[in-house]
Design a protein around this motif. Structure first.
Motif, mmCIF file in Angstrom:
data_model
loop_
_atom_site.group_PDB
_atom_site.id
_atom_site.type_symbol
_atom_site.label_atom_id
_atom_site.label_comp_id
_atom_site.label_asym_id
_atom_site.label_seq_id
_atom_site.Cartn_x
_atom_site.Cartn_y
_atom_site.Cartn_z
ATOM 1 N N ILE A 123 -1.097 9.550 -1.494
ATOM 2 C CA ILE A 123 -0.125 9.639 -2.255
ATOM 3 C C ILE A 123 -0.506 10.328 -3.680
ATOM 4 O O ILE A 123 -1.681 9.710 -4.094
ATOM 5 N N TYR A 124 0.180 11.375 -4.382
ATOM 6 C CA TYR A 124 -0.466 11.911 -5.289
ATOM 7 C C TYR A 124 -1.671 12.868 -5.178
ATOM 8 O O TYR A 124 -2.426 12.798 -6.211
ATOM 9 N N SER A 125 -1.861 12.899 -4.066
ATOM 10 C CA SER A 125 -3.352 13.653 -3.522
ATOM 11 C C SER A 125 -4.374 12.901 -3.950
ATOM 12 O O SER A 125 -5.344 13.217 -4.176
ATOM 13 N N GLY A 129 -5.611 3.299 -4.069
ATOM 14 C CA GLY A 129 -4.300 2.781 -4.649
ATOM 15 C C GLY A 129 -3.187 2.892 -3.865
ATOM 16 O O GLY A 129 -2.147 2.411 -4.199
ATOM 17 N N ASP A 130 -2.949 3.282 -2.913
ATOM 18 C CA ASP A 130 -1.860 3.310 -1.764
ATOM 19 C C ASP A 130 -1.692 1.849 -1.138
ATOM 20 O O ASP A 130 -2.728 1.362 -0.801
ATOM 21 N N THR A 131 -0.483 1.711 -0.692
ATOM 22 C CA THR A 131 -0.084 0.621 0.287
ATOM 23 C C THR A 131 0.727 1.027 1.215
ATOM 24 O O THR A 131 1.452 2.046 1.163
ATOM 25 N N ILE A 141 7.754 1.571 8.611
ATOM 26 C CA ILE A 141 6.519 1.593 7.752
ATOM 27 C C ILE A 141 6.888 1.990 6.444
ATOM 28 O O ILE A 141 7.607 3.048 6.414
ATOM 29 N N VAL A 142 6.438 1.721 5.531
ATOM 30 C CA VAL A 142 6.285 2.312 4.198
ATOM 31 C C VAL A 142 5.148 2.284 3.497
ATOM 32 O O VAL A 142 4.401 1.599 3.426
ATOM 33 N N HIS A 143 4.976 3.576 3.036
ATOM 34 C CA HIS A 143 3.939 4.087 2.342
ATOM 35 C C HIS A 143 4.383 4.150 0.702
ATOM 36 O O HIS A 143 5.380 4.810 0.540
ATOM 37 N N TYR A 144 3.558 3.734 -0.195
ATOM 38 C CA TYR A 144 3.998 3.759 -1.533
ATOM 39 C C TYR A 144 2.998 3.682 -2.772
ATOM 40 O O TYR A 144 1.763 2.893 -2.153
ATOM 41 N N LYS A 145 3.177 4.304 -3.564
ATOM 42 C CA LYS A 145 2.505 4.072 -4.913
ATOM 43 C C LYS A 145 3.220 4.515 -6.036
ATOM 44 O O LYS A 145 3.767 5.753 -5.964
ATOM 45 N N VAL A 192 -0.104 -4.864 6.827
ATOM 46 C CA VAL A 192 -0.311 -4.361 5.337
ATOM 47 C C VAL A 192 -1.675 -3.816 5.218
ATOM 48 O O VAL A 192 -2.564 -4.663 5.770
ATOM 49 N N ALA A 193 -1.744 -2.895 4.468
ATOM 50 C CA ALA A 193 -3.132 -2.406 3.959
ATOM 51 C C ALA A 193 -3.036 -1.933 2.813
ATOM 52 O O ALA A 193 -1.993 -1.117 2.294
ATOM 53 N N GLN A 194 -4.160 -2.002 1.830
ATOM 54 C CA GLN A 194 -3.925 -1.423 0.503
ATOM 55 C C GLN A 194 -5.278 -0.734 -0.064
ATOM 56 O O GLN A 194 -6.401 -1.119 0.885
ATOM 57 N N GLY A 195 -5.211 0.244 -0.563
ATOM 58 C CA GLY A 195 -6.482 0.971 -1.089
ATOM 59 C C GLY A 195 -6.316 2.429 -0.402
ATOM 60 O O GLY A 195 -5.465 3.245 -0.749
ATOM 61 N N SER A 196 -7.501 3.015 0.385
ATOM 62 C CA SER A 196 -7.139 4.055 1.213
ATOM 63 C C SER A 196 -6.732 3.715 2.469
ATOM 64 O O SER A 196 -7.530 3.413 3.300
ATOM 65 N N VAL A 197 -5.535 4.270 2.623
ATOM 66 C CA VAL A 197 -4.811 3.643 4.021
ATOM 67 C C VAL A 197 -4.252 4.506 4.610
ATOM 68 O O VAL A 197 -3.775 5.630 4.042
ATOM 69 N N ASP A 198 -4.092 4.511 6.094
ATOM 70 C CA ASP A 198 -3.078 5.205 6.645
ATOM 71 C C ASP A 198 -2.274 4.259 7.603
ATOM 72 O O ASP A 198 -2.472 3.031 7.627
#
Length: 660
Positions: A123-125, A129-131, A141-145, A192-198
């Protein structure tokens, strides 16, 4: 890997590679924030304890539904016994990416089939810091930042939603991502996972022998959780099938709004003509910025992309849209230009679609430490030329009057002031290829034409004094160009004169600007000699053919014994010269042959790259390049106009012979 499918609505832009992986995902501006940044979001299948991501082991075909921005793709794996038929789209008004997958069980036995979708957001390239989280209330599934949210959901025609899911870390501590977790046919359900995630989700289908079932998958986009939930709810209520139909109908209506008689063209050319207009439209941000290319694979070359607004490229695109009857698209770009032009009356090297100045390799000082403008003057001139052509065709004086102070008065003042008082030629700036500083034939030709365009506007606004001044400046510059930039020994235009006083006699296809801009007649001795030199030295003498940019072009160079690689824009410049100088239908065939060459070397889905390999014909650098598509559209329009003109002459001659 080139992009085979691009879909967009001006806010969401999605690009797929030749193995159906999503590689680029822009939102909420086309070309600004690439939330996949070239990483792979894959589609995979599990059946009979066998798993495979779609890759080179699959027979893949990728096209569009005719005259739309809705894909029509298929992927077949005989080993697993599965045929997938897929449609991709971004809804024309709703900010959602849609994918319909029809699963055909060609294995001849009853079985369970699972489809897996990996989602590799950056996210934001960014890769920090992604979740990624599972939302049980929606089974999604939700990805956000920060202010970017992406909700992943889906449903099968058997009434079930996401079957299994996983979120996890990637690109750190030896972790590749949850897509690896999928390869045993099961997902572990980490919520759930946070940081550099997929994340990866799966869908389950119960398949009878030789049966077909369908699943629908979508990614809703928004600036907060409530936004993506509203989009998701709309998709659930309306249904992906209906949303795809709406999108198909919208683009079909858009494509056919302007009636063109393409019956005299070979089918491959007419098909590419229609698809090129759609590819160009897909790269236009809602704010009017025309993005050169959204293929992020070029990151591997210099850690930057073509996802910017180059006024040069965009001016040609605007001219193409005006020629095919979409003036509102050109107006969007001119408004963008009016908003973002430098206060001194020139355009910077390139821009982001939000209007901020883009990255640049043009320095503020030259090799001797003297200050210089880090611009290409031809970019400013080409926008003025495009604007005048727009006005000549559509006569929308009210629109012009609103942007006249900046886009005409300011730009023409800059062009007048940025001249050498002794020679009357423009002062040195960077060339059309953005490589060297000097006084280039291609740049001077565009400035001559731009000054004439400004004079034309002055006449419209009854400013006779200004008209005379601009006309005189253009004439003086043209005379100086013939004196200083036409080499009497070789009897052709020079490429450039450098600040050191050294002449550059390199044969360069950009000399085509001398007639393309209208600065010189296409049939003039100077242009004819120059174009013949281009043909002699820059034609690629392999089975692939095409025209190189200039002698010893090293950008992605494939072979030292060739002048460079074939470029679509350069080859089409030659086609335009053949068309412009044709005096008979037979003469016109030379241009037609190069249009056929272009169609032959487009991808199966109708994409034109920047350049192609001179031996294999495979795309090099970015694909698609919007400028390539614009040149093709312009060339076809000029061909049809010239064909009509010559046919009328031929018919009149035949009629005159019949008279007593």
């Amino acid at each position: 890997m080139p992009r085979e499918i691009v879909v967009s609505n001006g806010r969401v832009f999605v690009a797929l590679d030749s193995q159906m992986a999503i590689r680029d995902f822009f939102y909420p501006r086309v070309g600004l924030e690439n939330h996949f940044a070239g990483h792979y979001s894959r589609l995979g299948v599990w059946a009979d304890r066998k798993f495979s991501w779609i890759n080179e082991n699959w027979a893949v075909k990728m096209r569009y539904l005719p005259e739309t921005l809705v894909s029509q793709c298929s992927a077949k794996n005989q080993d697993i016994g599965i045929l997938l038929e897929i449609n991709d789209a971004v809804h024309n008004t709703l900010d959602v990416y849609l994918r319909k997958v029809s699963v055909n069980n060609i294995g001849g036995a009853q079985r369970e089939c699972r489809l897996f979708f990996s989602n590799d957001f950056h996210i934001y390239s960014e890769d920090t810091g992604d979740t990624a989280m599972y939302d049980p209330s929606l089974n999604s599934i939700v990805h956000y930042k920060r202010k970017r949210y992406f909700l992943i959901d889906g449903v099968t025609d058997q009434g079930s939603g996401i079957y299994q899911y996983a979120t996890g870390q990637k690109e750190s501590f030896g972790k590749e991502g949850t897509w690896r977790d999928a390869e045993d046919g099961e997902l572990q359900g980490n919520p759930v996972a946070q940081g550099s995630v997929d994340s990866t989700v799966s869908f389950k289908l119960k398949m009878e022998p030789n049966s077909t079932h369908t699943l629908y998958y979508w990614i809703a986009c928004g600036r907060n959780l409530e936004e993506v939930k509203r989009v998701d709810s709309t998709v659930r209520i309306t249904g992906v099938e209906q949303l795809l139909l709406e999108t198909e109908n919208y683009w079909s209506a858009w494509s056919n709004r302007k009636s063109f008689n393409l019956n005299t063209l070979p089918r491959a050319i007419s098909r590419l003509f229609k698809s090129s207009s759609l590819v160009m439209r897909s790269h236009i941000d809602a704010g009017g910025g025309i993005i050169s290319a959204c293929d992020s694979d070029v990151l591997q070359f210099n850690r930057d992309t073509y996802s910017y607004v180059w006024p040069r490229d965009a001016a040609f695109v605007a001219m193409a849209f005006d020629m095919i009857g979409y003036p509102e698209v050109a107006r969007m770009f001119f408004k963008f230009c009016n908003k973002n032009i430098n206060s001194n009356g020139y355009f910077n090297h390139k821009y982001s679609p939000d209007g901020s100045i883009g990255s640049s390799w043009h320095p503020l000082i030259d090799a001797d430490g003297k200050t210089q403008l880090p611009i290409q003057e031809d970019e400013t001139a080409l926008v003025l030329i495009a604007l005048y052509k727009h006005f000549q065709k559509y006569g929308d004086l009210e629109f012009i009057s609103k942007i006249y102070p900046k886009l005409v008065l300011k730009t023409s003042e800059f062009l007048l002031n940025h001249r050498d008082p002794e020679t009357g030629l423009p002062k040195p700036t960077f060339d059309i290829w953005e490589e060297k500083t000097g006084i280039f034939s291609s740049t001077v030709a565009t400035v001559i034409s731009a000054l004439e365009s400004a004079a034309g506007f002055a006449k419209v606004f009854y400013d006779s004094e200004r008209q005379e001044m601009l006309t005189a400046a253009s004439a003086k510059m043209k005379k100086a160009m013939l004196t200083k930039l036409y080499d009497t020994k070789t009897r052709r235009f020079k490429k450039a004169i450098y600040p050191t006083g050294i002449d550059d006699l390199t044969i360069d296809s950009s000399v085509s600007m001398t007639f393309i801009t209208g600065a010189f007649q296409s049939s003039s001795e100077e242009v004819t000699n120059s174009m013949n030199a281009v043909i002699d030295k820059l034609l690629i003498k392999t089975n692939t053919g095409g025209l190189a940019r200039y002698e010893n072009d090293n950008y992605y160079r494939a072979a030292k014994d060739l002048p460079g690689n074939p470029w679509f824009i350069c080859t089409l410049w030659l086609a335009r010269w053949y068309i412009a100088t044709a005096s008979t239908i037979d003469d016109l065939n030379k241009g037609l042959n190069l249009l056929n060459w272009t169609a032959k070397h487009a991808s199966s889905s109708g994409m034109l790259a920047e350049q192609i390999d001179p031996f294999t014909g495979k795309p090099l650098s970015v694909s698609p390049l919007v400028w390539s598509h614009a040149e093709f559209v312009i060339s076809v329009c000029e061909y049809m106009e010239k064909q009509k003109e010559l046919s009328t002459i031929q018919e009149n001659e035949l009629q005159s012979r019949k008279l007593p």
